[in-house]
Design a protein around this motif. Structure first.
Motif, PDB file in Angstrom:
ATOM      1  N   SER A 285      15.481 -11.269  -7.799  1.00 53.44           N
ATOM      2  CA  SER A 285      14.133 -11.041  -8.333  1.00 53.44           C
ATOM      3  C   SER A 285      14.121 -10.457  -9.734  1.00 53.44           C
ATOM      4  O   SER A 285      13.115 -10.518 -10.422  1.00 53.44           O
ATOM      5  CB  SER A 285      13.329 -10.142  -7.392  1.00 53.44           C
ATOM      6  N   LYS A 286      15.237  -9.906 -10.198  1.00 59.58           N
ATOM      7  CA  LYS A 286      15.211  -9.314 -11.526  1.00 59.58           C
ATOM      8  C   LYS A 286      14.934 -10.344 -12.615  1.00 59.58           C
ATOM      9  O   LYS A 286      14.462  -9.990 -13.691  1.00 59.58           O
ATOM     10  CB  LYS A 286      16.534  -8.584 -11.814  1.00 59.58           C
TER      11      LYS A 286
ATOM     12  N   ILE B  87      15.373  -8.693   2.849  1.00 59.84           N
ATOM     13  CA  ILE B  87      15.636  -8.074   1.550  1.00 59.84           C
ATOM     14  C   ILE B  87      17.079  -7.589   1.468  1.00 59.84           C
ATOM     15  O   ILE B  87      17.599  -6.990   2.416  1.00 59.84           O
ATOM     16  CB  ILE B  87      14.654  -6.914   1.288  1.00 59.84           C
ATOM     17  N   VAL B  88      17.707  -7.893   0.332  1.00 61.67           N
ATOM     18  CA  VAL B  88      19.081  -7.458   0.071  1.00 61.67           C
ATOM     19  C   VAL B  88      19.023  -6.451  -1.073  1.00 61.67           C
ATOM     20  O   VAL B  88      18.525  -6.761  -2.150  1.00 61.67           O
ATOM     21  CB  VAL B  88      19.973  -8.658  -0.323  1.00 61.67           C
ATOM     22  N   MET B  89      19.520  -5.246  -0.803  1.00 60.69           N
ATOM     23  CA  MET B  89      19.428  -4.161  -1.790  1.00 60.69           C
ATOM     24  C   MET B  89      20.705  -4.068  -2.604  1.00 60.69           C
ATOM     25  O   MET B  89      21.777  -3.809  -2.071  1.00 60.69           O
ATOM     26  CB  MET B  89      19.187  -2.843  -1.047  1.00 60.69           C
ATOM     27  N   HIS B  90      20.558  -4.291  -3.912  1.00 57.93           N
ATOM     28  CA  HIS B  90      21.682  -4.233  -4.844  1.00 57.93           C
ATOM     29  C   HIS B  90      21.584  -3.006  -5.731  1.00 57.93           C
ATOM     30  O   HIS B  90      20.639  -2.235  -5.635  1.00 57.93           O
ATOM     31  CB  HIS B  90      21.636  -5.461  -5.760  1.00 57.93           C
TER      32      HIS B  90
ATOM     33  N   ALA C 218      17.199  -4.742  -7.001  1.00 58.27           N
ATOM     34  CA  ALA C 218      18.259  -3.924  -7.587  1.00 58.27           C
ATOM     35  C   ALA C 218      17.783  -2.517  -7.928  1.00 58.27           C
ATOM     36  O   ALA C 218      18.429  -1.812  -8.681  1.00 58.27           O
ATOM     37  CB  ALA C 218      18.833  -4.606  -8.822  1.00 58.27           C
ATOM     38  N   SER C 219      16.633  -2.131  -7.353  1.00 61.97           N
ATOM     39  CA  SER C 219      16.113  -0.781  -7.599  1.00 61.97           C
ATOM     40  C   SER C 219      15.017  -0.509  -6.581  1.00 61.97           C
ATOM     41  O   SER C 219      14.535  -1.432  -5.900  1.00 61.97           O
ATOM     42  CB  SER C 219      15.522  -0.681  -9.008  1.00 61.97           C
ATOM     43  N   GLY C 220      14.597   0.762  -6.513  1.00 65.89           N
ATOM     44  CA  GLY C 220      13.488   1.105  -5.642  1.00 65.89           C
ATOM     45  C   GLY C 220      12.213   0.368  -6.049  1.00 65.89           C
ATOM     46  O   GLY C 220      11.428  -0.048  -5.202  1.00 65.89           O
ATOM     47  N   GLY C 221      12.028   0.180  -7.351  1.00 63.49           N
ATOM     48  CA  GLY C 221      10.836  -0.519  -7.843  1.00 63.49           C
ATOM     49  C   GLY C 221      10.823  -1.982  -7.428  1.00 63.49           C
ATOM     50  O   GLY C 221       9.792  -2.511  -7.001  1.00 63.49           O
TER      51      GLY C 221
END
Ligand SMILES: *Cc1c(COP(=O)(O)O)cnc(C)c1O
Length: 407
Positions: free
Chosen positions: A44-45, A84-87, A66-69
């Motif tokens: 998504s970035k 969701i995959v958290m990087h 890649a962030s809380g936001g």
């Protein structure tokens, strides 16, 4: 574009909504043609408007944050947490807590301190978190070549060389509240030489074999497929990329005598890049005798950072006179107080002057996603066009918003 620039003002970022959807569908079907269990995760970035995230969800993609936001934006767009995959290479306790509280499907761990912190935070919540370990296989792809460098000097991931990746796997296996399910690697961006993925798969299969165990069942091969920024660029297709990734993993895992993993990929640029065009209006030109001609536009580094950040090359076209012959070479510059605020060093264009529209194709990735308010510029509006219908999906920022956070 001329009508939209009139209606919504400039700079304006216009996406071909049909192309976005079509590219997402091609991605999912190209990978699922090899294995119905394969997963396409949108990074998504690259561009994170709610309209785009909702479309990705509708089309069956998962999403990388890649962030809380970015996590907040994905949840807000309606992604179920398990998709969701958290990087992130520097997740803090707050972000990891938010990921755990949301119950995201996967956390990609990228540091021994993070593994210890995640273990503790998950324990406090009485939870077990599924994770992938981000490894750096030491494959260095550029646009037109790739090499195995064994390069370990990176802020991202755990290198295979030097035992860092092995130490991370061991740390996850011994953490009570972490459930290791596989590995992740992202070898680079704007890759044309997709043979680099085969080399990465080879190194990863050897590592999985060496680590033993039956917990490394997911192999996330990252993103990175390149796109055409100029008419000379000829990137591989989404289908060729899918064939390369899926065949490489199957063949390398088979050759190592390992059960085939569930493959994931994380494209960003190759989904949104070509679908976006930015339209600017020329404010004026300047001739420096014997040197060059400049043309300045009403945007620049605040909406398109890539030329300044990486020397990225774009081409310009005139929406009002698309067939006009390019007879001039000029430097297309932005409106910001930086000499480096250049959109195109040498643009081939027909003669242009104040009031003319200029558009830069292929600005859909890492364009508005990196936008700033430098010089008090308001961030641009974003429009999706589909079947001749334009929808404003992000409105232009207002002056009032420029002071809204000041206390
Ligand atoms: C940026 C990034 C991607 C997406 O890369 P693209 O080149 O836009 O496809 C995927 N995975 C990770 C971990 C990234 O950092």
């Amino acid at each position: 574009m001329v009508a939209l620039a009139e209606e919504f003002g400039t700079p304006l970022v216009i996406y071909d909504g049909g192309l976005l959807r079509d590219t997402m569908r091609r991605y999912v079907s190209a990978f699922r043609a090899h294995d119905a269990q394969a997963e396409v995760i949108y990074a998504s970035k690259a561009f994170w408007a709610q309209a785009l995230l909702r479309m990705a969800h509708e089309e069956g993609l998962r999403v990388d944050v890649a962030s809380g936001g970015e996590l907040f934006m994905a949840l807000h767009a309606g992604f179920p947490a398990e998709k969701i995959v958290m990087h992130g290479n520097a997740k803090d306790a707050r972000e990891l807590g938010e990921a755990l509280d949301a119950m995201v499907g996967l956390v990609v761990v990228d540091g021994l301190d993070e593994i210890a912190l995640l273990d503790r935070l998950a324990g406090e919540r009485g939870r077990t978190q599924d994770v992938l370990v981000r490894v750096t296989p030491g494959v260095k792809p550029s646009t037109h070549q790739y090499i195995s460098t064994g390069q370990i000097d990176s802020k991202f991931g755990f290198s295979l060389e030097g035992g860092l990746a092995a130490a991370a796997v061991a740390a996850c296996r011994s953490a009570a509240n972490i459930n290791l399910v596989g590995l992740h690697c992202h070898i680079g961006s704007q890759i044309f030489e997709i043979g680099a993925y085969r080399l990465a798969a080879q190194l990863l299969a050897a590592f999985v074999k060496e680590q033993g165990g039956d917990d490394l069942t997911v192999m996330d091969m990252g993103g990175g497929l390149g796109i055409a920024y100029t008419r000379d660029d000829e990137p591989p297709s989404v289908e060729a990329f899918a064939d390369m990734v899926m065949d490489s993993v199957s063949e390398e895992w088979d050759a190592a005598g390992l059960p085939r993993p569930r493959v994931m990929v994380e494209p960003g640029r190759s989904i949104v890049g070509r679908a976006g065009i930015t339209v600017y209006r020329v404010t004026g030109t300047k001739d420096i005798p014997g040197v060059r001609r400049y043309a300045a536009v009403d945007g620049g580094m605040s909406d398109l950072m890539r030329p300044m950040l990486y020397g990225a090359v774009y081409e310009a076209l005139l929406p009002e006179r698309p067939e006009a012959e390019a007879t001039e070479v000029l430097r297309l510059v932005g409106k910001h107080c930086e000499s480096g605020d250049v959109l195109i060093q040498e643009a081939d264009l027909p003669p242009i002057g104040p009031g003319d529209l200029v558009c830069l194709p292929a600005t859909g990735a890492y364009g508005v996603a990196m936008a700033s308010n430098y010089n008090g510029v308001t961030r641009p509006a974003v429009v999706f066009v589909d079947n001749g219908e334009a929808t404003l999906v992000v409105r232009r920022e207002t002056y009032a918003e420029l002071v809204a956070r000041d206390l």
